[in-house]
Enzyme design. Structure first.
Site, PDB file in Angstrom:
ATOM      1  N   ASP A  41       0.886  -1.263   0.081  1.00 15.20           N
ATOM      2  CA  ASP A  41       0.026  -0.161   0.122  1.00 15.20           C
ATOM      3  C   ASP A  41       0.980   1.155  -0.104  1.00 15.20           C
ATOM      4  O   ASP A  41       1.933   1.361   0.985  1.00 15.20           O
ATOM      5  CB  ASP A  41      -0.930   0.160   1.356  1.00 15.20           C
ATOM      6  CG  ASP A  41      -1.856   1.229   1.326  1.00 15.20           C
ATOM      7  OD1 ASP A  41      -2.867   1.037   0.729  1.00 15.20           O
ATOM      8  OD2 ASP A  41      -1.354   2.238   2.045  1.00 15.20           O
ATOM      9  N   TYR A  46       2.864  10.091   0.231  1.00 18.56           N
ATOM     10  CA  TYR A  46       4.088   9.600   1.140  1.00 18.56           C
ATOM     11  C   TYR A  46       5.358   9.748   0.678  1.00 18.56           C
ATOM     12  O   TYR A  46       6.195   9.640   1.166  1.00 18.56           O
ATOM     13  CB  TYR A  46       3.768   8.288   1.157  1.00 18.56           C
ATOM     14  CG  TYR A  46       2.553   7.370   1.851  1.00 18.56           C
ATOM     15  CD1 TYR A  46       1.511   8.426   2.530  1.00 18.56           C
ATOM     16  CD2 TYR A  46       1.980   6.211   1.568  1.00 18.56           C
ATOM     17  CE1 TYR A  46       0.463   7.840   2.697  1.00 18.56           C
ATOM     18  CE2 TYR A  46       1.072   5.772   2.109  1.00 18.56           C
ATOM     19  CZ  TYR A  46      -0.046   6.579   2.742  1.00 18.56           C
ATOM     20  OH  TYR A  46      -1.576   6.137   3.122  1.00 18.56           O
ATOM     21  N   LYS A  75      -2.823   6.263  -4.123  1.00 22.02           N
ATOM     22  CA  LYS A  75      -3.945   7.147  -3.847  1.00 22.02           C
ATOM     23  C   LYS A  75      -3.625   8.446  -4.192  1.00 22.02           C
ATOM     24  O   LYS A  75      -2.561   9.043  -4.458  1.00 22.02           O
ATOM     25  CB  LYS A  75      -4.013   7.326  -2.345  1.00 22.02           C
ATOM     26  CG  LYS A  75      -3.940   6.082  -1.700  1.00 22.02           C
ATOM     27  CD  LYS A  75      -4.177   6.191   0.163  1.00 22.02           C
ATOM     28  CE  LYS A  75      -3.812   4.873   1.029  1.00 22.02           C
ATOM     29  NZ  LYS A  75      -2.707   4.472   0.846  1.00 22.02           N
ATOM     30  N   HIS A 108      -7.677   9.918  -1.822  1.00 15.84           N
ATOM     31  CA  HIS A 108      -7.124   9.848  -0.651  1.00 15.84           C
ATOM     32  C   HIS A 108      -7.766  10.446   0.708  1.00 15.84           C
ATOM     33  O   HIS A 108      -8.053   9.680   1.776  1.00 15.84           O
ATOM     34  CB  HIS A 108      -5.777  10.362  -0.558  1.00 15.84           C
ATOM     35  CG  HIS A 108      -4.896  10.002   0.270  1.00 15.84           C
ATOM     36  ND1 HIS A 108      -3.341   9.872   0.270  1.00 15.84           N
ATOM     37  CD2 HIS A 108      -4.905   9.701   1.676  1.00 15.84           C
ATOM     38  CE1 HIS A 108      -2.928   9.482   1.384  1.00 15.84           C
ATOM     39  NE2 HIS A 108      -3.766   9.109   2.466  1.00 15.84           N
TER      40      HIS A 108
END
Length: 261
Positions: A41, A46, A75, A108
């Site tokens: 994931d 990130y 996402k 997200h």
């Protein structure tokens, strides 16, 4: 594995990469895949998709797995909700990961905001229904196999369902024994939406944690359960989700912890 409403199968256990330290993510991904993980994931926000991609590439190059053996989630970030931004954002994630398609792509957050150079958060008024239509276009173009949402509540999900031509296959939410979100999970089951639990170990390093907040991994009752079954407290928290049929994505860049979970 669980079966998504889109018809695709998804491993119930995956490796989370949120807040994973730069420089350690590729090794963590490679370690996880070697140990049998097939679900990774990640997310544009990130800022480590390139490292995730490096770990994946090494494992494919070494013959450990084929691309079709893996289930990769990413996402759409909040600044890319507008109609003309969704597909370019997705393609950017694919480029960073070194992939031709994603197995699952999620919105997200339900609140978009404008992409400003001064980083001041000004809300983007693009309806989530417009963003969802672009997500569906991504499926039609073969860039994504399944689509879903993250951090949405019931009303926000229902807005999507009303216009959706493709199933809302997944809701990803924070979920752990201290925050089981029973009503929302039941709502998802009623609407055939699978659930993924992020921060299943309580996210003790979350920036907004208060001094007097309880720490999940220090819970006395959970420690008793872990001791009774000769398991770690982290393993108990992960099993808690699996027993509920919820996909769970513990995060770690520590090889020893990845082995234990």
């Amino acid at each position: 594995y669980i079966e998504l409403e889109s018809g695709h199968k998804m491993p119930i256990l995956g490796l989370g990469t949120w807040k994973s330290e730069p420089g350690k993510v590729a090794v963590a991904v490679e370690t996880a895949i070697k140990l049998g993980y097939r679900h990774i994931d990640c997310a544009a926000f990130y800022k480590n998709e390139a490292e995730v991609g490096d770990g994946i590439k090494r494992c494919i190059k070494d013959g450990i797995v084929k691309r079709e053996d893996l289930f990769i989630t990413s996402k759409l970030w909040n600044t890319d909700h507008e109609k003309g931004k969704v597909l370019p954002a997705l393609k950017s994630s694919l480029d960073m990961l070194g992939l031709d398609y994603l197995d699952l792509y999620l919105i997200h957050w339900p609140t978009g905001y404008l992409d400003r150079k001064d980083n001041i958060q000004v809300f983007d008024k693009t309806p989530n229904t417009v963003t969802w239509k672009e997500m569906e276009n991504a499926v039609d173009q073969g860039l994504v196999r399944s689509i879903g949402v993250s951090n949405f509540n019931k009303d926000q999900i229902l807005e999507i369902i009303k216009v959706a031509k493709k199933p809302v296959s997944m809701l990803q939410i924070e979920n752990n024994p201290y925050l089981p979100q029973v009503d929302l999970v039941d709502f998802c089951r009623e609407h055939k939406i699978a659930v993924t639990a992020y921060s299943p170990l309580g996210s003790g390093d979350r920036p907004w944690k208060k001094e007097d907040d309880p720490t999940l991994l220090e819970d006395k009752e959970l420690k008793k359960v872990a001791s009774n079954y000769n398991k770690s407290l982290a393993q108990v928290c992960i099993r808690f989700q699996i027993e509920r049929g919820i996909v769970v994505i513990p995060k770690s860049v520590n090889p020893e912890r990845i082995v234990r979970t």
